[in-house]
Design a protein around this motif. Structure first.
Motif, PDB file in Angstrom:
ATOM      1  N   GLY A 179      -4.238   7.472  -5.849  1.00 41.04           N
ATOM      2  CA  GLY A 179      -4.658   6.101  -5.611  1.00 41.04           C
ATOM      3  C   GLY A 179      -4.317   5.173  -6.752  1.00 41.04           C
ATOM      4  N   ALA A 186       0.825  -1.201   0.000  1.00 42.01           N
ATOM      5  CA  ALA A 186       0.000   0.000   0.000  1.00 42.01           C
ATOM      6  C   ALA A 186       0.860   1.252   0.000  1.00 42.01           C
ATOM      7  CB  ALA A 186      -0.907  -0.001   1.226  1.00 42.01           C
ATOM      8  N   ARG A 187       2.016   1.200   0.648  1.00 41.46           N
ATOM      9  CA  ARG A 187       2.833   2.395   0.758  1.00 41.46           C
ATOM     10  C   ARG A 187       3.686   2.635  -0.476  1.00 41.46           C
ATOM     11  NH1 ARG A 187       5.046   1.979   7.010  1.00 41.46           N
ATOM     12  NH2 ARG A 187       3.071   2.484   7.994  1.00 41.46           N
ATOM     13  N   GLN A 202      -8.426   8.435  -0.797  1.00 40.68           N
ATOM     14  CA  GLN A 202      -7.026   8.069  -0.608  1.00 40.68           C
ATOM     15  C   GLN A 202      -6.848   7.159   0.592  1.00 40.68           C
ATOM     16  OE1 GLN A 202      -4.322  11.402  -0.284  1.00 40.68           O
ATOM     17  NE2 GLN A 202      -2.988  10.235   1.080  1.00 40.68           N
ATOM     18  N   ALA A 229       0.078   8.414  -3.437  1.00 36.73           N
ATOM     19  CA  ALA A 229      -0.595   9.015  -2.295  1.00 36.73           C
ATOM     20  C   ALA A 229      -1.685   9.994  -2.683  1.00 36.73           C
ATOM     21  CB  ALA A 229       0.424   9.727  -1.411  1.00 36.73           C
ATOM     22  N   ILE A 236       1.084   2.329  -4.423  1.00 36.94           N
ATOM     23  CA  ILE A 236      -0.068   3.181  -4.699  1.00 36.94           C
ATOM     24  C   ILE A 236       0.315   4.627  -4.490  1.00 36.94           C
ATOM     25  CG2 ILE A 236      -2.462   3.657  -4.097  1.00 36.94           C
ATOM     26  CD1 ILE A 236      -1.956   0.869  -5.258  1.00 36.94           C
ATOM     27  N   THR A 240      -8.092   3.694  -0.589  1.00 34.59           N
ATOM     28  CA  THR A 240      -7.272   3.021  -1.607  1.00 34.59           C
ATOM     29  C   THR A 240      -5.865   2.717  -1.105  1.00 34.59           C
ATOM     30  OG1 THR A 240      -6.691   5.184  -2.554  1.00 34.59           O
ATOM     31  CG2 THR A 240      -8.548   4.005  -3.536  1.00 34.59           C
ATOM     32  N   ASP A 241      -5.346   3.501  -0.173  1.00 37.96           N
ATOM     33  CA  ASP A 241      -4.050   3.176   0.415  1.00 37.96           C
ATOM     34  C   ASP A 241      -4.100   1.838   1.137  1.00 37.96           C
ATOM     35  OD1 ASP A 241      -2.770   5.390  -0.502  1.00 37.96           O
ATOM     36  OD2 ASP A 241      -2.758   6.475   1.395  1.00 37.96           O
ATOM     37  N   ARG A 242      -5.265   1.498   1.658  1.00 36.61           N
ATOM     38  CA  ARG A 242      -5.390   0.262   2.450  1.00 36.61           C
ATOM     39  C   ARG A 242      -5.906  -0.919   1.627  1.00 36.61           C
ATOM     40  NH1 ARG A 242      -5.258  -1.668   7.403  1.00 36.61           N
ATOM     41  NH2 ARG A 242      -6.856  -3.071   8.228  1.00 36.61           N
TER      42      ARG A 242
END
Length: 422
Positions: A207, A198-199, A380, A204, A202, A383-385
């Motif tokens: 997404g 995720a970090r 965000q 920031a 994707i 979608t980060d997760r």
């Protein structure tokens, strides 16, 4: 005691308020986390200081309203000049569907506001201020409609109430979007991405995977004024060319406002500025094949809105809200619950009941109560997760950035013409 400032002094005060707001947002994590605009942060601080001075000494401050009106009209002209209807085709059916769902919700939002205002013994039009004027429309629409409601309909303190409500919407729009999306995704039993993926995989902001984002159309990811620090390369010629279009919009709005005054098609001047921008944009683009410089439109529009908000906030009379605090709090609480239910059961269902629909629902909570950057922040976080959502990042900014303002203006005009609401 009243202090009146001329145009030059008003501009200086607005600039100082924006600088103070920039410092506050940079220093206070809460303000940056909930996308509170810098002119709003600085302006509210100035408004509180003036309120304390008024309580202690009776001091009031009056700024140049002509300058404030010009900046407001330029902002709405920028929305119209950005509204290229070919983008409806780019978004396809999902964009049209989301725009339809948002349009229905604006009606629901206003009906709740007006109905509860009447039940609580307030003027029905106050319900519009605690409806789509501020919650869907944001600070710009609140500042534009406030003077209209005060002068034409006798709603005292409408501007002050509107700015306060719009700020409330920004905060709560950021609070509820993530939980709504996580509830919907949990029903799908979708597993979160590994934290390292995720970090690193994707982006920031959008997404989207970074390698795909690099080739994407930059203009499709344009946001609204709260993220005005994005790099934009503008030449002097492009700035002059864009200013000429702004001047045409403002001149057209002034003429149309004068010609329609007292007729059945009388509209607030800022709506004519927005409509003129839409016509100029699409005629120049599709008839004369003129290449619009969207970055220049963004910068001038965003700067105008920031200066307008700074002036409007410094002019607030917060002491006028004391009698409205209780009833307005009840209406706002109902509005928050309503959009959570609407996004969960209506937006999510009609957008496909899948992961993309859950991300869109989070975005709708963001701009349905706050603003487009709030919607982006909500999406965000999701979608980060849980992974990217290309459909959500295409349709939500397009609807939230300018199409919703066109629809909101039309619906509000209908509501204000209904005799019961006046």
């Amino acid at each position: 005691m009243e202090i009146t400032l001329n145009g030059h002094h008003t501009l200086i005060v607005a600039a100082l308020v924006m600088l103070a707001g920039h410092w506050l947002v940079f220093r206070i994590r809460f303000l940056s986390a909930f996308n509170i605009p810098e002119p709003v942060a600085g302006g509210l601080l100035a408004a509180f200081i003036i309120t304390l001075l008024n309580a202690a000494t009776g001091l009031t401050l009056r700024l140049d309203t002509d300058l404030q009106t010009t900046f407001m009209l330029m902002f709405f002209a920028s929305i119209g000049l950005s509204a290229d209807f070919t983008r409806l085709k780019e978004g396809g059916k999902p964009l049209v569907m989301l725009l339809a769902l948002v349009s229905v919700f604006i009606v629901v939002q206003n009906a709740i506001g007006v109905g509860l205002a009447a039940l609580l013994g307030l003027k029905p039009l106050i319900g519009l201020v605690v409806g789509s004027i501020t919650l869907t429309g944001g600070h710009g629409t609140a500042g534009a409609w406030g003077p209209v409601l005060e002068a034409k309909y006798g709603i005292a303190g409408a501007t002050t109430l509107g700015i306060a409500t719009a700020t409330f919407g920004l905060v709560f729009g950021g609070l509820i979007g993530g939980p709504v999306a996580r509830h919907l995704i949990r029903k799908q039993k979708r597993a979160p991405l590994p934290q390292t993926h995720a970090r690193t995989g994707i982006d920031a902001i959008s997404g989207s995977p970074r390698h795909e984002q690099a080739g994407a159309n930059e203009e499709d990811k344009r946001l609204t004024f709260e993220l005005f620090d994005q790099p934009r390369l503008i030449t002097a010629y492009a700035a002059i060319e864009t200013l000429a279009m702004f001047a045409a919009c403002l001149s057209s709005a002034d003429l149309l406002g004068r010609w329609t005054h007292g007729t059945a098609v009388e509209l607030p001047t800022f709506i004519w500025a927005l409509a003129s921008g839409v016509v100029i944009r699409n005629v120049l683009t599709h008839v004369f094949h003129f290449q619009m410089f969207d970055r220049a439109i963004d910068v001038l529009g965003n700067t105008s809105l920031s200066l307008f908000l700074a002036i409007a906030l410094v002019s607030l009379r917060l002491w006028e809200l004391a009698d409205l605090a209780g009833p307005v709090s009840i209406i706002l609480a109902v509005q928050v619950v309503t959009i959570m239910l609407y996004a969960t059961y209506i937006t999510y269902h009609f957008m496909g009941s899948d992961y993309d629909a859950a991300v869109v629902a989070a975005g709708h909570c963001g701009f349905g109560l706050g603003a487009t950057p709030t919607a982006i922040a909500n999406m965000q976080a999701v979608t980060d997760r849980f992974g990217p959502s290309y459909k959500a990042y295409l349709v939500v900014p397009l609807v939230g950035a300018f199409f919703v303002d066109l629809v909101n203006a039309a619906i509000l005009q209908v509501f204000t013409q209904i005799p019961f609401f006046q």
